[in-house]
Design an enzyme around this catalytic site. Structure first.
Site, PDB file in Angstrom:
ATOM      1  N   THR A 187      40.749  96.121  59.245  1.00  0.00           N
ATOM      2  CA  THR A 187      41.183  97.472  59.586  1.00  0.00           C
ATOM      3  C   THR A 187      42.307  97.886  58.642  1.00  0.00           C
ATOM      4  O   THR A 187      43.237  97.118  58.393  1.00  0.00           O
ATOM      5  CB  THR A 187      41.664  97.546  61.042  1.00  0.00           C
ATOM      6  OG1 THR A 187      40.558  97.308  61.911  1.00  0.00           O
ATOM      7  CG2 THR A 187      42.248  98.921  61.349  1.00  0.00           C
ATOM      8  N   PHE A 189      45.411 100.220  58.090  1.00  0.00           N
ATOM      9  CA  PHE A 189      46.438 101.031  58.734  1.00  0.00           C
ATOM     10  C   PHE A 189      47.241 101.753  57.660  1.00  0.00           C
ATOM     11  O   PHE A 189      47.407 101.248  56.547  1.00  0.00           O
ATOM     12  CB  PHE A 189      47.407 100.145  59.531  1.00  0.00           C
ATOM     13  CG  PHE A 189      46.804  99.456  60.729  1.00  0.00           C
ATOM     14  CD1 PHE A 189      46.983  99.963  62.007  1.00  0.00           C
ATOM     15  CD2 PHE A 189      46.074  98.291  60.574  1.00  0.00           C
ATOM     16  CE1 PHE A 189      46.459  99.319  63.108  1.00  0.00           C
ATOM     17  CE2 PHE A 189      45.536  97.634  61.678  1.00  0.00           C
ATOM     18  CZ  PHE A 189      45.723  98.158  62.951  1.00  0.00           C
TER      19      PHE A 189
END
Length: 290
Positions: A187, A189
């Site tokens: 992921t 960010f």
């Protein structure tokens, strides 16, 4: 909310920054906060992405850390929309590995599980495992929040998809590990703050969004400002404009810093073809972790 006071080092940078993330303690956002800002950072859990952006914009926290995309499930549209709505800067990025596990109350086994709860993105990332398990899936607002719910409500026959940190924090048993469909699951960010970030050493990336005239060739001509200067486009994302149906705004990630001469020239050229253009930030580009 009241402003939070934090200690500052001699360089002026907060040595104990308060960093907002979406979810409960033990969530992947919590892990990413510590990976980016170190163990001295104070994580600030937020119920929703709107709460996260509000915390940064209001000065309640020093920084925010918001997920924008996952290598398997794709872009997180709510965050892209909020990047446009709030006057905040993107000051960096974190590429955080995601290792999903199936968590339940101690004493439960896989054969006991009838329902699995988690954030929709986490459920999507584990779709193959969950189909083979033959369980009902139910979306909740957070991975660690699902684990917390099972512990606080004493839910039997229910498991959560979350990280091992959530299992440790909420005292849950790990029924299975690495259950994501694609094992290399990451992921991305972005770091949010109220002021532009100073330039750091290393390869650079710029994020911006723009609104274009709804006419043939407008996107082609805008992207030509990058192609003509050999600037590598890293990501192109479209979202509804919210002004008129079937019209869109575009988010671009490309190599280079806004202060580089060729990037400055490209931005000036791109602005000629856009109804609106805003640079969200230029920052050091991170590489995929081993």
């Amino acid at each position: 909310m009241c402003d939070r006071m934090t200690e500052k080092s001699s360089s002026g940078v907060n040595s104990m920054p308060v960093v907002a993330f979406q979810g409960e303690l033990g969530a992947y956002g919590d892990e990413a906060v510590r990976a980016r800002f170190g163990p001295s950072a104070e994580p600030y859990p937020c119920k929703s992405f709107v709460d996260l952006f509000e915390a940064v914009a209001s000065g309640t926290v020093d920084y925010g850390l918001a997920p924008v995309e996952n290598s398997q499930a794709g872009s997180i549209n709510d965050v892209y929309d909020l990047l446009r709505q709030y006057d905040l800067y993107v000051a960096g990025e974190v590429l955080h590995p995601v290792n999903h596990a199936l968590l339940a109350l101690p004493g439960q086994t896989l054969s006991d599980i009838r329902r699995v709860i988690s954030h929709p993105q986490a459920l999507a990332q584990c779709d193959r495992f969950l189909r083979d398990l033959g369980v009902e899936v139910m979306a909740t607002y957070d991975t660690a929040g699902a684990a917390k719910m099972i512990r606080e409500q004493g839910l039997t026959g229910v498991a959560a998809v979350a990280g091992l940190g959530a299992a440790q924090r909420y005292g849950l048993a790990v029924l299975a590990e690495s259950i994501q469909t694609i094992k290399d699951n990451i992921t991305r960010f972005v770091v949010l703050q109220r002021d532009p970030a100073p330039r750091e050493e290393g390869p650079q990336k710029t994020m911006l969004f723009l609104a274009l005239a709804h006419q043939p060739g407008s996107l082609y001509m805008a992207l030509g400002a990058l192609a003509n200067r050999n600037i590598n486009l890293l990501k192109l994302e479209s979202r509804p404009s919210r002004n008129r149906p079937w019209e869109y705004v575009f988010y671009l990630d490309f190599e280079g810093h806004r202060d580089d001469p060729h990037v400055r020239a490209a931005l000036a050229d791109l602005a000629k073809h856009a109804n609106y253009c805003k640079v969200l930030g230029s920052f050091r580009r991170e590489t995929v972790p081993d």
